[in-house]
Design an enzyme around this catalytic site. Structure first.
Site, PDB file in Angstrom:
ATOM      1  N   TYR A 153      52.498  50.104  10.540  1.00  0.00           N
ATOM      2  CA  TYR A 153      52.241  51.546  10.356  1.00  0.00           C
ATOM      3  C   TYR A 153      52.189  52.265  11.712  1.00  0.00           C
ATOM      4  O   TYR A 153      52.779  53.339  11.876  1.00  0.00           O
ATOM      5  CB  TYR A 153      50.928  51.682   9.594  1.00  0.00           C
ATOM      6  CG  TYR A 153      50.527  53.077   9.185  1.00  0.00           C
ATOM      7  CD1 TYR A 153      51.133  53.707   8.097  1.00  0.00           C
ATOM      8  CD2 TYR A 153      49.510  53.762   9.848  1.00  0.00           C
ATOM      9  CE1 TYR A 153      50.742  54.972   7.695  1.00  0.00           C
ATOM     10  CE2 TYR A 153      49.110  55.022   9.454  1.00  0.00           C
ATOM     11  CZ  TYR A 153      49.727  55.628   8.378  1.00  0.00           C
ATOM     12  OH  TYR A 153      49.318  56.883   7.991  1.00  0.00           O
ATOM     13  N   LYS A 157      54.730  55.183  12.928  1.00  0.00           N
ATOM     14  CA  LYS A 157      54.256  56.527  13.292  1.00  0.00           C
ATOM     15  C   LYS A 157      54.587  56.853  14.757  1.00  0.00           C
ATOM     16  O   LYS A 157      54.894  58.004  15.088  1.00  0.00           O
ATOM     17  CB  LYS A 157      52.748  56.651  13.035  1.00  0.00           C
ATOM     18  CG  LYS A 157      52.365  56.544  11.544  1.00  0.00           C
ATOM     19  CD  LYS A 157      53.036  57.593  10.682  1.00  0.00           C
ATOM     20  CE  LYS A 157      52.468  57.646   9.264  1.00  0.00           C
ATOM     21  NZ  LYS A 157      53.181  58.600   8.405  1.00  0.00           N
TER      22      LYS A 157
END
Ligand code: NAI
Length: 241
Positions: A153, A157
């Site tokens: 993640y 991002k």
């Protein structure tokens, strides 16, 4: 129909829904993208219409290029323009790096990062013809700071932040602005299983964020911030100062 159209991905609930409602309040017609929950998407559409603008739900998986291309082509055919794109859809598959499966790595990278490539490319084509447009990518503070248990993640991002800055440089001369919002801990389905009570101690503003806290900043970047591009705005109550 109003003269401006915004497309928000993953807009049937949470932060995406709040962004859709905020942009509707600013007078935009809204395309509500959703992955599976048609009932929730339709409810969002009705709430948007109650604000006096048009809205329609489009089901497509943002991580599937074929589905994205087909849907964006339909949207462009029907509405003729896209003024604002919010790349909001995202998922988590948390776990320590040494135990992370390839499946969980790929799922998170595809849904959070490759999706922005798939959706933005055909949308930018339309914006280039218009010579105007604004894109807001939903990053995260962990894309800036990193976070144990979120290698997939955080990487996705951080990738979105790189994409934001690069597109800002490539597209500025075409009248297209590209920015990102990096939320901290926000009260949504994504965080509902976390014991967030322990986090508030570390947040200077002493509370979790609400989807509306993010939506207001997304609307600012998309609609009001005419001379702002390539920026990442942390909306986290001061968490990573
Ligand atoms: P959520 O889980 O309530 O909403 C995510 C939305 O994305 C859902 O509507 C879901 O159906 C949609 N979605 C997921 N996969 C999709 C796919 N393949 N195609 C189309 N739609 C898909 O979570 P939340 O919190 O509203 O998340 C929104 C964005 O904000 C995500 O990108 C998330 O990473 C980001 N974010 C959230 C934070 C939080 O604390 N809640 C913090 C930082 C970033």
């Amino acid at each position: 129909m109003s003269e401006k159209l915004a497309l928000v991905t993953g807009a049937s609930r949470g932060i995406g829904k709040a962004c859709a409602l905020e942009l509707a309040k600013a007078g935009y017609d809204i395309i509500v993208n959703y992955a599976g929950n048609a009932e929730a998407a339709e409810k969002t559409v009705q709430e948007i219409k109650a604000l006096g603008v048009e809205a329609a739900a489009y089901k497509f998986d943002v991580s599937n290029k074929e589905e994205v291309d087909k849907s964006i082509a339909e949207i462009v055919e029907k509405y003729g323009r896209i003024d604002v794109l919010v790349n909001n859809a995202g998922i988590t598959r948390d776990g320590l790096f040494m135990r992370m499966s390839e499946e969980n790595w790929n799922a998170v990278i595809n849904t959070n990062l490759s999706s922005a490539f798939f959706v933005s490319q055909p949308v930018v084509k339309v914006m280039m013809k218009q010579r105007s447009g604004a894109i807001v990518n939903m990053a995260s503070v962990v894309g800036v700071s990193g976070n144990a248990g979120q290698a997939n993640y955080s990487a996705a991002k951080a990738g979105l932040i790189g994409l934001t800055k690069t597109l800002a440089k490539e597209l500025g001369s075409r009248g297209i602005r590209v920015n990102a919002v990096a939320p901290g801990f926000i009260n949504t389905d994504m965080t509902k299983d976390l014991d967030t009570s322990k986090f508030t101690d570390f947040i200077p503003l002493k509370r979790l964020g609400e989807p509306e806290d993010i939506a207001k900043v997304v609307k600012f970047l998309a609609v009001d911030a005419d001379y702002v591009t390539g920026q990442v705005l942390e909306v986290d109550g001061g968490l990573i100062i």
